[in-house]
Design a protein around this motif. Structure first.
Motif, PDB file in Angstrom:
ATOM      1  N   ILE A  86     -10.292   1.734   0.299  1.00 33.62           N
ATOM      2  CA  ILE A  86     -10.560   0.601   0.907  1.00 33.62           C
ATOM      3  C   ILE A  86     -10.463  -0.434  -0.332  1.00 33.62           C
ATOM      4  CG2 ILE A  86     -12.496  -0.891   1.875  1.00 33.62           C
ATOM      5  CD1 ILE A  86     -13.272   1.651   3.257  1.00 33.62           C
ATOM      6  N   LEU A  87     -11.035  -0.033  -1.368  1.00 34.57           N
ATOM      7  CA  LEU A  87     -11.076  -0.890  -2.696  1.00 34.57           C
ATOM      8  C   LEU A  87      -9.649  -1.511  -3.052  1.00 34.57           C
ATOM      9  CD1 LEU A  87     -13.997   0.272  -4.817  1.00 34.57           C
ATOM     10  CD2 LEU A  87     -14.026  -1.740  -3.362  1.00 34.57           C
ATOM     11  N   ARG A  88      -8.781  -0.408  -3.073  1.00 30.66           N
ATOM     12  CA  ARG A  88      -7.563  -0.626  -3.442  1.00 30.66           C
ATOM     13  C   ARG A  88      -6.529  -1.748  -2.398  1.00 30.66           C
ATOM     14  NH1 ARG A  88      -4.260  -0.041  -6.481  1.00 30.66           N
ATOM     15  NH2 ARG A  88      -2.831   1.355  -6.137  1.00 30.66           N
ATOM     16  N   ALA A  89      -7.032  -1.349  -1.174  1.00 30.16           N
ATOM     17  CA  ALA A  89      -6.524  -2.361  -0.130  1.00 30.16           C
ATOM     18  C   ALA A  89      -7.002  -3.536  -0.102  1.00 30.16           C
ATOM     19  CB  ALA A  89      -6.527  -1.641   1.302  1.00 30.16           C
ATOM     20  N   ILE A  90      -8.025  -3.849  -0.548  1.00 28.88           N
ATOM     21  CA  ILE A  90      -8.355  -5.266  -0.990  1.00 28.88           C
ATOM     22  C   ILE A  90      -8.303  -5.808  -2.335  1.00 28.88           C
ATOM     23  CG2 ILE A  90     -10.234  -5.145   1.071  1.00 28.88           C
ATOM     24  CD1 ILE A  90     -12.430  -4.853  -1.089  1.00 28.88           C
ATOM     25  N   GLY A  91      -7.471  -5.122  -2.913  1.00 25.92           N
ATOM     26  CA  GLY A  91      -7.060  -5.814  -4.406  1.00 25.92           C
ATOM     27  C   GLY A  91      -7.475  -5.274  -5.447  1.00 25.92           C
ATOM     28  N   TRP A  92      -8.208  -4.322  -5.099  1.00 26.73           N
ATOM     29  CA  TRP A  92      -8.713  -3.656  -6.772  1.00 26.73           C
ATOM     30  C   TRP A  92      -7.511  -2.694  -7.193  1.00 26.73           C
ATOM     31  CZ3 TRP A  92     -14.172  -2.390  -8.293  1.00 26.73           C
ATOM     32  CH2 TRP A  92     -14.915  -3.347  -7.698  1.00 26.73           C
ATOM     33  N   SER A  93      -7.337  -2.784  -8.745  1.00 30.82           N
ATOM     34  CA  SER A  93      -6.345  -2.157  -9.211  1.00 30.82           C
ATOM     35  C   SER A  93      -6.988  -0.594  -9.719  1.00 30.82           C
ATOM     36  CB  SER A  93      -5.719  -2.866 -10.577  1.00 30.82           C
ATOM     37  OG  SER A  93      -6.656  -3.109 -11.405  1.00 30.82           O
ATOM     38  N   ILE A  94      -6.086   0.166 -10.118  1.00 36.92           N
ATOM     39  CA  ILE A  94      -6.590   1.522 -10.595  1.00 36.92           C
ATOM     40  C   ILE A  94      -7.515   1.270 -11.656  1.00 36.92           C
ATOM     41  CG2 ILE A  94      -5.848   3.905 -11.721  1.00 36.92           C
ATOM     42  CD1 ILE A  94      -3.089   3.235  -9.996  1.00 36.92           C
ATOM     43  N   LYS A  95      -7.073   0.291 -12.589  1.00 35.10           N
ATOM     44  CA  LYS A  95      -7.734  -0.015 -13.642  1.00 35.10           C
ATOM     45  C   LYS A  95      -9.367  -0.378 -13.485  1.00 35.10           C
ATOM     46  CE  LYS A  95      -7.709  -3.075 -17.763  1.00 35.10           C
ATOM     47  NZ  LYS A  95      -7.087  -4.306 -18.218  1.00 35.10           N
ATOM     48  N   ASP A  96      -9.596  -1.319 -12.378  1.00 36.79           N
ATOM     49  CA  ASP A  96     -10.660  -1.865 -11.902  1.00 36.79           C
ATOM     50  C   ASP A  96     -11.612  -0.601 -11.506  1.00 36.79           C
ATOM     51  OD1 ASP A  96      -9.466  -4.481 -12.307  1.00 36.79           O
ATOM     52  OD2 ASP A  96      -9.092  -4.676 -10.319  1.00 36.79           O
ATOM     53  N   ASN A 128      -1.455   7.392  -2.842  1.00 38.25           N
ATOM     54  CA  ASN A 128      -1.372   6.285  -2.003  1.00 38.25           C
ATOM     55  C   ASN A 128      -2.529   5.978  -0.897  1.00 38.25           C
ATOM     56  OD1 ASN A 128      -0.204   4.655   0.134  1.00 38.25           O
ATOM     57  ND2 ASN A 128       1.620   5.863   0.433  1.00 38.25           N
ATOM     58  N   PRO A 129      -2.986   4.743  -0.921  1.00 38.28           N
ATOM     59  CA  PRO A 129      -4.351   4.481  -0.148  1.00 38.28           C
ATOM     60  C   PRO A 129      -3.968   4.581   1.223  1.00 38.28           C
ATOM     61  CG  PRO A 129      -3.333   2.519  -1.433  1.00 38.28           C
ATOM     62  CD  PRO A 129      -2.693   3.744  -2.055  1.00 38.28           C
ATOM     63  N   PRO A 133     -11.980  -8.465  -7.820  1.00 38.37           N
ATOM     64  CA  PRO A 133     -10.675  -8.584  -8.883  1.00 38.37           C
ATOM     65  C   PRO A 133     -10.154  -9.864  -9.079  1.00 38.37           C
ATOM     66  CG  PRO A 133     -10.396  -7.199  -6.697  1.00 38.37           C
ATOM     67  CD  PRO A 133     -11.592  -7.897  -6.452  1.00 38.37           C
ATOM     68  N   LEU A 157       0.870  -1.104   0.098  1.00 38.05           N
ATOM     69  CA  LEU A 157      -0.116  -0.004  -0.136  1.00 38.05           C
ATOM     70  C   LEU A 157       0.829   1.251  -0.130  1.00 38.05           C
ATOM     71  CD1 LEU A 157      -2.747  -1.310   2.587  1.00 38.05           C
ATOM     72  CD2 LEU A 157      -2.946  -0.810   0.238  1.00 38.05           C
ATOM     73  N   SER A 189      -1.983  -5.459  -7.351  1.00 39.77           N
ATOM     74  CA  SER A 189      -3.601  -5.687  -6.825  1.00 39.77           C
ATOM     75  C   SER A 189      -3.877  -6.915  -6.906  1.00 39.77           C
ATOM     76  CB  SER A 189      -4.319  -4.715  -7.661  1.00 39.77           C
ATOM     77  OG  SER A 189      -3.768  -3.454  -7.722  1.00 39.77           O
ATOM     78  N   ARG A 190      -3.558  -7.839  -7.935  1.00 36.57           N
ATOM     79  CA  ARG A 190      -4.021  -9.194  -7.659  1.00 36.57           C
ATOM     80  C   ARG A 190      -3.476  -9.889  -6.678  1.00 36.57           C
ATOM     81  NH1 ARG A 190      -7.086  -7.063 -10.378  1.00 36.57           N
ATOM     82  NH2 ARG A 190      -7.907  -7.228 -12.534  1.00 36.57           N
ATOM     83  N   GLU A 195     -13.300   5.434   0.361  1.00 35.61           N
ATOM     84  CA  GLU A 195     -14.209   3.836  -0.410  1.00 35.61           C
ATOM     85  C   GLU A 195     -13.005   3.481  -1.323  1.00 35.61           C
ATOM     86  OE1 GLU A 195     -18.211   4.162  -1.594  1.00 35.61           O
ATOM     87  OE2 GLU A 195     -17.529   2.891  -3.200  1.00 35.61           O
ATOM     88  N   ASP A 250       0.897  -1.723 -10.796  1.00 35.79           N
ATOM     89  CA  ASP A 250      -0.191  -1.803 -10.257  1.00 35.79           C
ATOM     90  C   ASP A 250      -1.095  -2.954 -10.282  1.00 35.79           C
ATOM     91  OD1 ASP A 250      -2.245  -0.160  -8.414  1.00 35.79           O
ATOM     92  OD2 ASP A 250      -3.408  -0.302 -10.320  1.00 35.79           O
ATOM     93  N   MET A 309     -11.039  -9.516 -14.804  1.00 34.75           N
ATOM     94  CA  MET A 309     -11.977  -8.694 -13.911  1.00 34.75           C
ATOM     95  C   MET A 309     -13.299  -9.010 -14.430  1.00 34.75           C
ATOM     96  SD  MET A 309     -11.839  -6.233 -12.082  1.00 34.75           S
ATOM     97  CE  MET A 309     -13.297  -5.195 -11.476  1.00 34.75           C
ATOM     98  N   ARG A 336      -2.268  -8.811  -4.135  1.00 27.72           N
ATOM     99  CA  ARG A 336      -2.604  -8.381  -2.679  1.00 27.72           C
ATOM    100  C   ARG A 336      -4.017  -9.185  -2.547  1.00 27.72           C
ATOM    101  NH1 ARG A 336      -1.332  -2.981  -2.569  1.00 27.72           N
ATOM    102  NH2 ARG A 336      -3.279  -2.447  -3.925  1.00 27.72           N
ATOM    103  N   ALA A 337      -4.900  -9.109  -3.576  1.00 30.30           N
ATOM    104  CA  ALA A 337      -6.194  -9.630  -3.491  1.00 30.30           C
ATOM    105  C   ALA A 337      -6.128 -11.144  -3.169  1.00 30.30           C
ATOM    106  CB  ALA A 337      -6.902  -9.537  -4.715  1.00 30.30           C
ATOM    107  N   ASN A 385     -12.254 -12.237 -10.528  1.00 26.03           N
ATOM    108  CA  ASN A 385     -13.030 -12.631 -11.702  1.00 26.03           C
ATOM    109  C   ASN A 385     -13.836 -13.746 -11.186  1.00 26.03           C
ATOM    110  OD1 ASN A 385     -12.383 -11.443 -13.905  1.00 26.03           O
ATOM    111  ND2 ASN A 385     -10.550 -12.455 -14.503  1.00 26.03           N
TER     112      ASN A 385
END
Lengths: 223, 391
Positions: B288-298, B385-386, A111, A55, A79-80, B285, A75, B1, A82-83, A113
């Motif tokens: 939070i999404l970034r922290a749980i694995g969402w990318s910028i693209k998502d 930075n989240p 994320p 993060l 992200s993947r 929000e 990124d 995705m 981390r998920a 799928n």
């Protein structure tokens, strides 16, 4: 999951002068180990676990999580990663207040799928494991502190990660809920998860499943 | 995705803040409604005028004396007809008749015994019985004229004052349809002899002479020949008239541009406010999404679909209401801005015409502005930075 940190530094510059948040951190956590990061507020614990979780980025040094240099991953990959591999439990729980608990868990699976059916099934299993399934349709704002904490644990576990990172997990809990949380950690440890807990709560001292304790003082590991 | 869980979360995201989204959609729909209404009116007017122009002759020959238009000698018709390449030479009588309150109507004299003229009239006025019409002094009038006469207690006939000071009574034979009101609202069609008498023309005079030149490449050449017939002649081509109308309605179309700029500015301001006010909740929000694995693209994908849905809903609603407002309710208020130059009450019924290319322009420009105004702040938040928003 192995976490390997070498010469990690995190600083910000003002007028060409470096102000260190973390300085020369060297740390290694083996598969299935539990590490407690101790230290007063502002010592740098949160920054360190944020860097491990990807993060935040280090200013210099190497951070390998499960063999991946998390600070250098693009990124999308980070992200993947981390998920799939890392579950984070925050001090303030950080659940999305406008949606139900189960939907918070589904959000964590988007994320990856997963189909909705699959995501709901995993969410219910994680809620069951965290003993909060009966509140799955409640919004976080309708839950007590302990229930929110269990919701946050369920979300951290929903993708079955190898590494669990907790930032001051008991700061907003009473003693009973704090002890319950420690029991949950013990269960996760038995399942083989690597665990890092940043805390200054004395309840975490002398835990029977604890492998390491590191105290951070002024951005450096003191012991 | 994606798959089901993405669209499920997208629906959740839309529903969880339905009041906020409904307010944004309503404002967007109003802006689209205003723009589309202007666009529909402008397209309808252009279409009707172009159709009216298509039925006009290729050339009109007028007489100018002392810089002013004056009657043309009827005898000129034969000279014009003798020019090689010229067809359908028609004498025309028309002029503005001013009522005592300053309002006016356009009197058009028609030679009903002329085959071409009577055919034209039959096209405008369906089921006209020429024999009956010519049996006494009758006129066919536009909706605006009828309304004016009726309000002055002349529902069946009107007494026109001739230049010699005499009153000439003409009966109302028929009223032109509302559909044709855009061009015929203030028109009075009557036999050529009656028109001449009311407009003060001698029997040997006409207002102008219309003619056609089927061979387009010969038009310039014939125009020169017509001009050489007499010094006082002015020859106006259909293209000249078309340009005049285009200039006039491009100015009206300019209203569309002004409206577009105003609405785009309003939209940008609203979106700026939306993001400055909602930024902390949104920031948290997204973090939070970034922290749980969402990318910028998502996150951008989620916000793109969310706002695309919102925009499509607002666009379809706004454009549909604009269609109903313009073509069913005949655009109250806005009609006066577009047709305000009419001196008699306007009864024009806008003909349903949709300029798809302009509508597509509105869709693309508006859509891009809207989506960019939403996605750029989201992207800015996402790349931050989240950790800052979470701890």
């Amino acid at each position: 999951m192995i976490v390997d940190i070498e010469n990690l530094e995190r600083y910000y510059e003002i007028d060409n002068k470096k102000h260190y948040i973390l300085k020369k951190i060297n740390l290694k956590i083996k598969n299935g180990e539990c590490l407690i990061l101790k230290g007063v507020s502002g010592s740098g614990k949160t920054t360190l676990i944020s860097i491990i979780a990807g993060l935040d980025k280090p200013s210099s040094g190497k951070v390998l999580v499960g063999g991946e240099a998390v600070s250098k991953l693009p990124d999308l990959h980070l992200s993947r990663f981390r998920a799939q591999k890392i579950g984070i439990i925050f001090q303030d729980f950080n659940l999305i207040n406008t949606i139900s608990l189960i939907d918070n868990l589904i959000a964590a699976q988007v994320p990856l799928n997963k189909s909705l059916k699959e995501a709901k099934k995993s969410a219910e299993e994680a809620l069951q494991k965290a003993n909060i399934l009966h509140k799955k349709d409640k919004k976080p704002s309708e839950l007590s502190g302990g229930e929110k904490q269990r919701g946050a644990i369920a979300r951290a576990l929903v993708n079955n990660p190898d590494l669990i990172i907790c930032d001051e997990p008991t700061a907003n809990l009473d003693r009973e809920n704090s002890l319950n949380f420690i029991k949950t950690l013990e269960t996760l440890h038995k399942e083989g998860k690597s665990i890092i807990v940043a805390t200054h709560d004395p309840l975490f001292e002398n835990l029977n499943f604890l492998h390491k304790t590191a105290e951070i003082k002024n951005g450096q590991i003191a012991s | 995705m994606g798959g089901n869980s993405f669209f499920y979360f997208l629906t959740l995201d839309l529903l969880k803040e339905k009041q906020r989204f409904a307010a944004i959609a309503a404002i967007l729909a109003i802006l689209v409604f205003l723009l589309s209404s202007t666009l529909f009116i402008s397209a309808s007017i252009k279409h009707t005028l172009n159709r009216a122009l298509d039925a006009q002759p290729d050339f009109i020959v007028q007489s100018v004396k002392g810089g002013m238009l004056s009657p043309v000698a009827e005898g000129l018709t034969d000279k014009i007809a003798s020019v090689y390449g010229v067809q359908k030479v028609t004498k025309r009588v028309f002029g503005r008749y001013f009522f005592d309150d300053g309002k006016s109507a356009l009197i058009i004299g028609v030679d009903f015994l002329d085959e071409q003229s009577s055919r034209n009239i039959e096209q405008i006025v369906k089921n006209i019985n020429l024999k009956e019409f010519l049996s006494q002094e009758n006129m066919i009038i536009g909706q605006g004229v009828y309304d004016y006469f009726k309000n002055r207690y002349f529902p069946k006939s009107y007494n026109f004052l001739t230049p010699s000071g005499e009153l000439k009574e003409i009966k109302i034979y028929k009223i032109l349809s509302r559909e044709s009101s855009l061009v015929s609202n203030d028109e009075i069609i009557m036999p050529i002899e009656s028109a001449k008498e009311i407009l003060g023309l001698k029997n040997s005079e006409v207002t102008d002479i219309a003619l056609n030149v089927p061979n387009e490449s010969e038009r310039e050449n014939i125009k020169d020949k017509l001009l050489s017939l007499a010094y006082s002649l002015r020859v106006v081509s259909k293209d000249d008239v078309k340009k005049l109308y285009e200039n006039l309605y491009n100015y009206k179309g300019g209203l569309f541009m002004i409206m577009f700029i105003l609405t785009a500015a309003t939209l940008s301001l609203l979106l700026y406010l939306r993001y400055t006010l909602a930024v902390s909740a949104e920031k948290k929000e997204i973090a939070i999404l970034r922290a749980i694995g969402w990318s910028i693209k998502d996150i951008l994908k989620l916000k793109f679909f969310e706002n695309l849905f919102l925009f499509l809903f607002a666009f379809i609603t706004g454009a549909s209401f604009a269609y109903i407002y313009v073509f069913i309710f005949n655009a109250p208020l806005l009609k006066n801005i577009f047709l305000g130059g009419e001196n008699l009450k306007q009864f024009a019924q806008f003909e349903p015409v949709i300029d798809f290319s302009s509508l597509a322009t509105v869709f693309i420009l508006f859509g891009i502005t809207f989506l960019a105004s939403v996605l750029i702040p989201v992207w800015k938040i996402s790349v931050t930075n989240p950790k800052e928003a979470l701890v």
